[in-house]
Motif scaffolding. Structure first.
Motif, PDB file in Angstrom:
ATOM      1  N   LYS A  39     -12.264 -35.710  -1.753  1.00  0.00           N
ATOM      2  CA  LYS A  39     -11.031 -35.681  -0.979  1.00  0.00           C
ATOM      3  C   LYS A  39     -11.305 -35.019   0.369  1.00  0.00           C
ATOM      4  O   LYS A  39     -12.155 -34.151   0.483  1.00  0.00           O
ATOM      5  N   ALA A  40     -10.559 -35.446   1.367  1.00  0.00           N
ATOM      6  CA  ALA A  40     -10.648 -34.844   2.695  1.00  0.00           C
ATOM      7  C   ALA A  40      -9.374 -34.045   2.952  1.00  0.00           C
ATOM      8  O   ALA A  40      -8.287 -34.498   2.641  1.00  0.00           O
ATOM      9  N   TYR A  41      -9.539 -32.879   3.508  1.00  0.00           N
ATOM     10  CA  TYR A  41      -8.397 -32.047   3.855  1.00  0.00           C
ATOM     11  C   TYR A  41      -8.474 -31.726   5.340  1.00  0.00           C
ATOM     12  O   TYR A  41      -9.508 -31.300   5.834  1.00  0.00           O
ATOM     13  N   THR A  42      -7.402 -31.954   6.058  1.00  0.00           N
ATOM     14  CA  THR A  42      -7.320 -31.608   7.470  1.00  0.00           C
ATOM     15  C   THR A  42      -6.001 -30.900   7.726  1.00  0.00           C
ATOM     16  O   THR A  42      -5.043 -31.068   6.978  1.00  0.00           O
ATOM     17  N   ALA A  43      -5.961 -30.146   8.795  1.00  0.00           N
ATOM     18  CA  ALA A  43      -4.733 -29.450   9.154  1.00  0.00           C
ATOM     19  C   ALA A  43      -3.743 -30.454   9.732  1.00  0.00           C
ATOM     20  O   ALA A  43      -4.066 -31.217  10.630  1.00  0.00           O
ATOM     21  N   MET A  44      -2.543 -30.482   9.189  1.00  0.00           N
ATOM     22  CA  MET A  44      -1.498 -31.402   9.661  1.00  0.00           C
ATOM     23  C   MET A  44      -0.288 -30.617  10.144  1.00  0.00           C
ATOM     24  O   MET A  44       0.840 -31.037   9.981  1.00  0.00           O
ATOM     25  N   ASN A  45      -0.544 -29.473  10.777  1.00  0.00           N
ATOM     26  CA  ASN A  45       0.569 -28.630  11.198  1.00  0.00           C
ATOM     27  C   ASN A  45       1.020 -28.878  12.631  1.00  0.00           C
ATOM     28  O   ASN A  45       2.017 -28.312  13.059  1.00  0.00           O
ATOM     29  N   VAL A  46       0.321 -29.726  13.394  1.00  0.00           N
ATOM     30  CA  VAL A  46       0.755 -30.073  14.748  1.00  0.00           C
ATOM     31  C   VAL A  46       1.382 -31.463  14.687  1.00  0.00           C
ATOM     32  O   VAL A  46       0.691 -32.467  14.565  1.00  0.00           O
ATOM     33  N   VAL A  47       2.714 -31.514  14.746  1.00  0.00           N
ATOM     34  CA  VAL A  47       3.439 -32.784  14.629  1.00  0.00           C
ATOM     35  C   VAL A  47       3.608 -33.398  16.010  1.00  0.00           C
ATOM     36  O   VAL A  47       4.091 -32.745  16.936  1.00  0.00           O
ATOM     37  N   ASN A  48       3.212 -34.674  16.138  1.00  0.00           N
ATOM     38  CA  ASN A  48       3.318 -35.391  17.410  1.00  0.00           C
ATOM     39  C   ASN A  48       4.474 -36.383  17.444  1.00  0.00           C
ATOM     40  O   ASN A  48       5.021 -36.654  18.508  1.00  0.00           O
ATOM     41  N   ASP A  49       4.843 -36.961  16.285  1.00  0.00           N
ATOM     42  CA  ASP A  49       5.897 -37.970  16.245  1.00  0.00           C
ATOM     43  C   ASP A  49       6.405 -38.108  14.812  1.00  0.00           C
ATOM     44  O   ASP A  49       5.679 -37.802  13.858  1.00  0.00           O
ATOM     45  N   VAL A  50       7.639 -38.576  14.668  1.00  0.00           N
ATOM     46  CA  VAL A  50       8.258 -38.796  13.355  1.00  0.00           C
ATOM     47  C   VAL A  50       9.000 -40.118  13.411  1.00  0.00           C
ATOM     48  O   VAL A  50       9.644 -40.443  14.407  1.00  0.00           O
ATOM     49  N   ALA A  51       8.906 -40.904  12.319  1.00  0.00           N
ATOM     50  CA  ALA A  51       9.638 -42.169  12.222  1.00  0.00           C
ATOM     51  C   ALA A  51      10.252 -42.273  10.834  1.00  0.00           C
ATOM     52  O   ALA A  51       9.580 -42.067   9.825  1.00  0.00           O
ATOM     53  N   LEU A  52      11.538 -42.614  10.775  1.00  0.00           N
ATOM     54  CA  LEU A  52      12.223 -42.831   9.499  1.00  0.00           C
ATOM     55  C   LEU A  52      11.939 -44.236   8.998  1.00  0.00           C
ATOM     56  O   LEU A  52      11.802 -45.173   9.787  1.00  0.00           O
ATOM     57  N   THR A  53      11.893 -44.396   7.681  1.00  0.00           N
ATOM     58  CA  THR A  53      11.785 -45.729   7.098  1.00  0.00           C
ATOM     59  C   THR A  53      13.145 -46.408   7.189  1.00  0.00           C
ATOM     60  O   THR A  53      14.156 -45.766   7.475  1.00  0.00           O
ATOM     61  N   GLY A  54      13.181 -47.709   6.924  1.00  0.00           N
ATOM     62  CA  GLY A  54      14.416 -48.471   7.039  1.00  0.00           C
ATOM     63  C   GLY A  54      15.545 -47.958   6.170  1.00  0.00           C
ATOM     64  O   GLY A  54      16.712 -48.016   6.547  1.00  0.00           O
ATOM     65  N   ASP A  55      15.235 -47.431   4.997  1.00  0.00           N
ATOM     66  CA  ASP A  55      16.272 -46.918   4.100  1.00  0.00           C
ATOM     67  C   ASP A  55      16.626 -45.456   4.392  1.00  0.00           C
ATOM     68  O   ASP A  55      17.501 -44.895   3.745  1.00  0.00           O
TER      69      ASP A  55
END
Length: 119
Positions: free
Chosen positions: A28-44
């Motif tokens: 498994k690969a683990y990376t830091a995902m604490n810097v958010v650049n963009d967010v998109a909601l799904t259709g539902d």
């Protein structure tokens, strides 16, 4: 005396260490995902895809436990790890734009990533 102490410490460190519970040949690969650049909601509007400097992940609003997130990184097929943009469509396709100019389409139904390289 120093050799005995060093030997004891090495033996203690090697016997007390714990590893990830993985099967033979699995990693498994683990990376830091604490810097958010963009967010998109799904259709539902029940899920959100988040683009980060360490890949992308999908979160379910009904279950915000981090173990329930779906993570995508280069080891999962993305062209880049630094994702700067994300968008969704009604056909369960997720579009990722990388900071290096890469463009990938992830299909949630099939779990496959299509790399678009002819832009």
């Amino acid at each position: 005396m120093k050799i005995i102490v060093i030997s004891f410490l090495l033996l203690f460190i090697t016997t007390c260490g714990a590893a990830q519970p993985l099967r033979q040949g699995e990693w498994k690969a683990y990376t830091a995902m604490n810097v958010v650049n963009d967010v998109a909601l799904t259709g539902d509007s029940l899920r959100a895809w988040v683009a980060t400097d360490g890949g992308a992940f999908r979160m379910e609003f009904a279950d915000l436990n981090p173990e329930s997130f779906t993570n995508l990184r280069t080891s999962d097929g993305l062209s880049a790890i630094e994702i700067s943009a994300v968008a969704t469509d009604k056909d369960n396709n997720i579009y990722f734009g990388g900071r290096n100019g890469s463009f990938d389409i992830y299909n949630e139904s099939s779990g496959s990533v299509k790399k678009i390289q002819d832009i």
